[in-house]
Write a protein that holds these residues in place. Structure first.
Motif, PDB file in Angstrom:
ATOM      1  N   ALA B 113      47.160  43.282  42.292  1.00 34.67           N
ATOM      2  CA  ALA B 113      46.068  42.746  43.105  1.00 34.67           C
ATOM      3  C   ALA B 113      45.567  43.798  44.094  1.00 34.67           C
ATOM      4  CB  ALA B 113      46.512  41.485  43.841  1.00 34.67           C
ATOM      5  N   ILE B 114      46.487  44.610  44.625  1.00 30.23           N
ATOM      6  CA  ILE B 114      46.090  45.674  45.544  1.00 30.23           C
ATOM      7  C   ILE B 114      45.157  46.645  44.821  1.00 30.23           C
ATOM      8  CG2 ILE B 114      46.906  47.770  46.693  1.00 30.23           C
ATOM      9  CD1 ILE B 114      47.691  45.713  48.499  1.00 30.23           C
ATOM     10  N   GLY B 115      45.541  47.030  43.597  1.00 29.53           N
ATOM     11  CA  GLY B 115      44.704  47.935  42.811  1.00 29.53           C
ATOM     12  C   GLY B 115      43.316  47.365  42.611  1.00 29.53           C
ATOM     13  N   LYS B 116      43.270  46.090  42.285  1.00 28.39           N
ATOM     14  CA  LYS B 116      41.979  45.451  42.029  1.00 28.39           C
ATOM     15  C   LYS B 116      41.147  45.311  43.306  1.00 28.39           C
ATOM     16  CE  LYS B 116      43.660  42.689  38.108  1.00 28.39           C
ATOM     17  NZ  LYS B 116      44.053  41.307  37.748  1.00 28.39           N
ATOM     18  N   LEU B 117      41.816  44.974  44.410  1.00 29.83           N
ATOM     19  CA  LEU B 117      41.107  44.865  45.693  1.00 29.83           C
ATOM     20  C   LEU B 117      40.519  46.219  46.081  1.00 29.83           C
ATOM     21  CD1 LEU B 117      43.224  42.705  48.178  1.00 29.83           C
ATOM     22  CD2 LEU B 117      40.912  42.249  47.380  1.00 29.83           C
ATOM     23  N   ALA B 118      41.287  47.286  45.835  1.00 29.67           N
ATOM     24  CA  ALA B 118      40.813  48.628  46.158  1.00 29.67           C
ATOM     25  C   ALA B 118      39.500  48.881  45.423  1.00 29.67           C
ATOM     26  CB  ALA B 118      41.860  49.666  45.761  1.00 29.67           C
ATOM     27  N   ARG B 119      39.463  48.490  44.161  1.00 29.34           N
ATOM     28  CA  ARG B 119      38.244  48.664  43.382  1.00 29.34           C
ATOM     29  C   ARG B 119      37.100  47.831  43.980  1.00 29.34           C
ATOM     30  NH1 ARG B 119      35.971  49.841  38.283  1.00 29.34           N
ATOM     31  NH2 ARG B 119      37.367  51.606  38.375  1.00 29.34           N
ATOM     32  N   LEU B 120      37.361  46.580  44.330  1.00 30.84           N
ATOM     33  CA  LEU B 120      36.328  45.714  44.911  1.00 30.84           C
ATOM     34  C   LEU B 120      35.695  46.363  46.139  1.00 30.84           C
ATOM     35  CD1 LEU B 120      37.422  41.949  44.996  1.00 30.84           C
ATOM     36  CD2 LEU B 120      35.477  42.974  43.823  1.00 30.84           C
ATOM     37  N   PHE B 121      36.556  46.920  47.014  1.00 27.29           N
ATOM     38  CA  PHE B 121      36.031  47.505  48.253  1.00 27.29           C
ATOM     39  C   PHE B 121      35.296  48.814  47.995  1.00 27.29           C
ATOM     40  CE2 PHE B 121      39.200  44.681  50.329  1.00 27.29           C
ATOM     41  CZ  PHE B 121      38.326  44.031  51.184  1.00 27.29           C
ATOM     42  N   THR B 122      35.824  49.647  47.094  1.00 28.16           N
ATOM     43  CA  THR B 122      35.127  50.919  46.843  1.00 28.16           C
ATOM     44  C   THR B 122      33.771  50.662  46.196  1.00 28.16           C
ATOM     45  OG1 THR B 122      36.372  51.170  44.789  1.00 28.16           O
ATOM     46  CG2 THR B 122      37.155  52.418  46.669  1.00 28.16           C
ATOM     47  N   LYS B 280      42.534  44.000  33.626  1.00 25.45           N
ATOM     48  CA  LYS B 280      41.728  45.181  33.921  1.00 25.45           C
ATOM     49  C   LYS B 280      41.410  45.253  35.411  1.00 25.45           C
ATOM     50  CE  LYS B 280      38.764  44.337  30.583  1.00 25.45           C
ATOM     51  NZ  LYS B 280      39.505  43.290  29.886  1.00 25.45           N
ATOM     52  N   ILE B 281      41.036  46.455  35.844  1.00 25.27           N
ATOM     53  CA  ILE B 281      40.910  46.687  37.286  1.00 25.27           C
ATOM     54  C   ILE B 281      39.813  45.850  37.944  1.00 25.27           C
ATOM     55  CG2 ILE B 281      39.364  48.681  37.100  1.00 25.27           C
ATOM     56  CD1 ILE B 281      41.266  49.885  39.398  1.00 25.27           C
ATOM     57  N   ASP B 282      38.803  45.456  37.180  1.00 25.90           N
ATOM     58  CA  ASP B 282      37.755  44.638  37.809  1.00 25.90           C
ATOM     59  C   ASP B 282      37.944  43.147  37.525  1.00 25.90           C
ATOM     60  OD1 ASP B 282      37.259  45.068  35.221  1.00 25.90           O
ATOM     61  OD2 ASP B 282      35.197  45.792  35.434  1.00 25.90           O
ATOM     62  N   ASP B 283      39.163  42.755  37.183  1.00 24.33           N
ATOM     63  CA  ASP B 283      39.430  41.349  36.902  1.00 24.33           C
ATOM     64  C   ASP B 283      39.910  40.557  38.122  1.00 24.33           C
ATOM     65  OD1 ASP B 283      38.630  41.490  34.298  1.00 24.33           O
ATOM     66  OD2 ASP B 283      40.630  41.915  33.512  1.00 24.33           O
TER      67      ASP B 283
END
Lengths: 448, 297
Positions: B113-122, B280-283
């Motif tokens: 979830a941290i990985g995915k959140l990082a993507r959301l914010f970037t 996937k990272i944007d899931d």
């Protein structure tokens, strides 16, 4: 909701209400059945399983004989116990061993169920039995999963075979070849977590199974799983024909309903449960004992086994002698503290004692408190340890200063020591019955 | 595929299970006791829990009576209304600098979830630093580093066994020096009944509050959608320890219903903020009560 720590507490509560009544009316039994239904549902037992269970118990409980009997409450507890045992299977089922080495155990399950951690625990368990296990890293998807298995393997002193992030089927085969060549047996295969509805990944498991012909396919399930546990277990079972189930994270306050449902729906035995974060926190699963634990009737057999692991035979004999001769000292107490710590703390032990299970409430295993108690004892002179009666005012002050604690804490420890000594000599005299007669616990709880 | 599409896809399987039972319930001819019983059963089978299910069914009963509704189809709209009400919250928008801490029991998917959140914010043009404060689990930092690379963000890590609060301290220092917008804090999975580990979590929070008092500090519980009624205890105990701001519901792409969120919502009034619907990272997508309930019923 948090009033009831677990299913055992709930059941205990329901039954103690019944017991207070003597004779029961049909209405009272129906009320109890409703409460059992809610207790089971809140423990996450599958609703369909609950329905069948309550129907079966009700039918027997409402029989003429019981209403007329003088001890209807006991009879109902017995019926519930019998049905629970029937639901969970009656005896512990050992791991299968292949005729031709190496015996292969294949782990599978959803993401985050705790497969990799469980691989390490199982490896240690087998190693302790004098075997030479090999771990094979077939989780090629999750980032750093292989590293995790390597670290886990290193911790328990078991070799890990890995071949990077290639084809899991080939890695599994190569792992077994490696085991054959180097005399490893059994082989434990860690696979990637996957959703049971992911057809591609489920097929991969079928391929691994075909390649390695495992003696056991063990489905690893998180005990906190809700109603969906049944769907998951059923799908894995239909796809792979699993041979057994391992429940993980049973050390939480989970009520473990998933364990009941899975067994009921798949008919596959639960073989182990993970009960902590340390590699040795693995318990063979005994359904009949679990049933009495759920009903708050304690689990003496597990208690004895735990004690046997923590105490050596000589230690136990020495202790018995001391209790008989009434020469149990603070030095022995110090030794006890270490053993109790090894057994998972007094709180968890008490849960296994008939009559005390459920009554103890929350007894935190407070490592820090054990440490403090040890420091206090270690600040005493050998003479004081052997003869606690001489510890008066000035000695207490010195001990408090020496151990960096307070006089109150020293007093508390001495009081607890006295209580423990009294309790132990009672246990010595009257067995578990002596314990049951104990009224009240020491003020401030145990030092554990 | 847009957010809505993904949510639908993720929840479709959820729908298969829960709504099949609901479908049977609503195919009843009359709104009688049998109807309410089968409705309650459907909710129970969806992990909604006894207390919340009873409350929802009673609420429906009352509204049906008040509005003199006769047809099951109309009752269905009412049920949706009740369900939406129970999971819909006004959530204050983020301000920056922002610290997001993820907590939860073992294996719920915090690191992912941290990985995915990082993507959301970037994706929103924010700069992100991740604090690998899970120093307990073997290879947790390595796992996070892989996610960090995927999302293209910095990861501050120490060795296994290091003090997690120290990792957070370093991440904050790094963020201060570089003017980073978002600090994501990954913590070790902990069973909520382990006192010492809960204390450790409090300590991490104290460090954040002391070192970055001006930051918007959000504390989320990551909850596996397959979790049963134990999820309520998890939310209760974590809330007590660190005063949670909301929930991230993961693994909604399985067959699990995540219905325990209803129970949590009824008992603790904690909003769900994001749902995880794939690997996937944007899931990871923001939660929408209407979509959630529409797809559910």
């Amino acid at each position: 909701m948090s009033v009831f720590e677990n299913l055992a507490d709930r059941m205990n509560h329901i039954f103690s209400k019944l017991r207070n009544k003597g004779k029961l009316t049909e209405l009272e039994i129906k009320q109890a059945m409703r409460e059992i239904r809610v207790a089971l549902l809140e423990a996450d037992v599958n609703y369909a399983v609950v329905k069948d269970f309550v129907a079966a118990v009700s039918e027997k409980a409402l029989g003429e004989d019981i209403l007329k009997s003088l001890t209807p409450a006991q009879q109902i507890v017995k019926i519930v116990n019998d049905e629970l045992v029937a639901l969970m299977g009656s005896t512990h089922r050992k791991l299968a061993v292949s005729d031709r080495p190496p015996t292969v155990y294949m782990m599978c399950g959803l993401q985050g169920a705790g497969k990799t951690t469980m691989c390490g625990k199982l490896a240690l368990y087998l190693k302790k039995q004098g075997k030479k296990p090999l771990l094979v890293a077939c989780d090629v998807y999750r980032p750093a999963a292989i590293q995790q298995l390597q670290i886990v393997g290193k911790k328990v002193g078991v070799e890990v075979y890995e071949a990077g992030q290639g084809d899991p089927v080939k890695i599994a085969a190569a792992g077994i070849a490696h085991a054959l060549k180097n005399g490893f047996d059994p082989v434990i295969i860690d696979t990637a977590g996957r959703l049971h509805i992911d057809e591609k990944l489920m097929k991969e498991l079928i391929d691994v199974k075909r390649e390695v012909k495992p003696a056991e396919i063990l489905l690893v399930v998180d005990s906190m799983t809700g109603q969906d546990a049944v769907t998951v277990a059923d799908t894995f079972n239909k796809t792979l024909d699993v041979t057994g189930v391992i429940m993980t994270k049973l050390d939480g306050d989970t009520r473990g309903g998933a364990a009941l449902s899975i067994r009921a729906v798949t008919g596959k035995p639960i073989k182990f449960s993970g009960t902590g974060e340390k590699p040795e926190d693995l318990e063979p699963f005994h359904p009949e004992r679990m049933a009495s634990r759920i009903l708050g009737m304690g689990d003496v057999l597990t208690l004895i086994e735990k004690a046997e692991q923590a105490f050596s035979k000589e230690q136990a004999e020495k202790l018995q002698k001391k209790l008989r001769e009434n020469t149990f000292t603070l030095e022995d107490y110090l030794e006890q503290l270490d053993s109790v710590k090894k057994m998972g703390g007094l709180g968890s032990m008490m849960q296994l004692v008939p009559g005390l299970a459920g009554k103890m409430g929350k007894q935190e295993i407070d490592e820090e408190k054990i440490m403090r108690s040890k420091v206090i004892i270690q600040s005493m002179t050998p003479k004081e340890r052997r003869n606690p009666d001489i510890i008066k005012g000035s000695r207490r002050k010195r001990i408090a200063q020496g151990s960096g604690t307070s006089i109150q804490e020293v007093n508390q420890l001495l009081k607890q020591f006295e209580m423990t000594r009294a309790m132990m000599s009672r246990m010595q005299k009257g067995g578990m019955k002596g314990l049951r007669g104990m009224k009240g616990m020491p003020p401030g709880g145990f030092p554990f | 595929m847009g957010f809505f599409g993904k949510m639908l896809e993720g929840i479709r399987k959820t729908k298969d299970n829960l709504s099949k039972k609901l479908y049977y319930a609503f195919s009843a001819r009359a709104l009688d006791d049998e109807f309410y019983d089968s409705l309650e059963e459907a909710l129970l089978a969806g992990d909604v829990g006894v207390a919340a299910s009873t409350e929802i069914v009673d609420d429906l009963r009352n509204r049906v009576y008040e509005r003199r509704i006769k047809k099951p189809d109309d009752a269905k709209e009412l049920l949706k209304e009740i369900l939406v009400e129970s999971v819909e919250y006004e959530v204050e928008p983020y301000s920056y600098p922002l610290v997001v801490l993820l907590s939860g029991v073992n294996g719920v998917g915090k690191t992912t979830a941290i990985g995915k959140l990082a993507r959301l914010f970037t994706e929103q043009g924010k700069s992100v630093v991740v604090a690998a404060a899970d120093t307990f689990r073997a290879a947790a930092s390595e796992q996070l580093e892989v996610w960090g690379k995927r999302a293209g963000v910095r990861v501050v890590r120490h060795n296994e066994g290091a003090d997690p609060a120290a990792v957070v301290f370093d991440a904050i220092s790094s963020a201060k020096a570089k003017g980073t917008d978002v600090i994501l804090v990954d913590t070790a999975g902990r069973l909520h009944n382990k006192k010492n580990l809960m204390e450790e979590l409090k300590k991490i929070c104290r460090v954040v509050e002391r070192e970055l008092p001006e930051a918007d500090f959000r504390k989320f519980l990551v909850l596996d959608a397959t979790t049963g009624q134990n999820g309520v205890q998890q939310a209760e105990v974590f809330s007590e320890a660190i005063d949670l701001d909301g929930i991230i519901l993961t693994k909604l792409d399985g067959t699990a219903k995540g219905g325990v969120v209803m129970a949590i919502s009824v008992e603790l009034e904690l909003p769900v903020l994001y749902v995880g619907v794939g690997e996937k990272i944007d899931d990871l997508i923001p939660f929408d009560a209407h979509d959630f309930v529409d797809a559910l019923v």
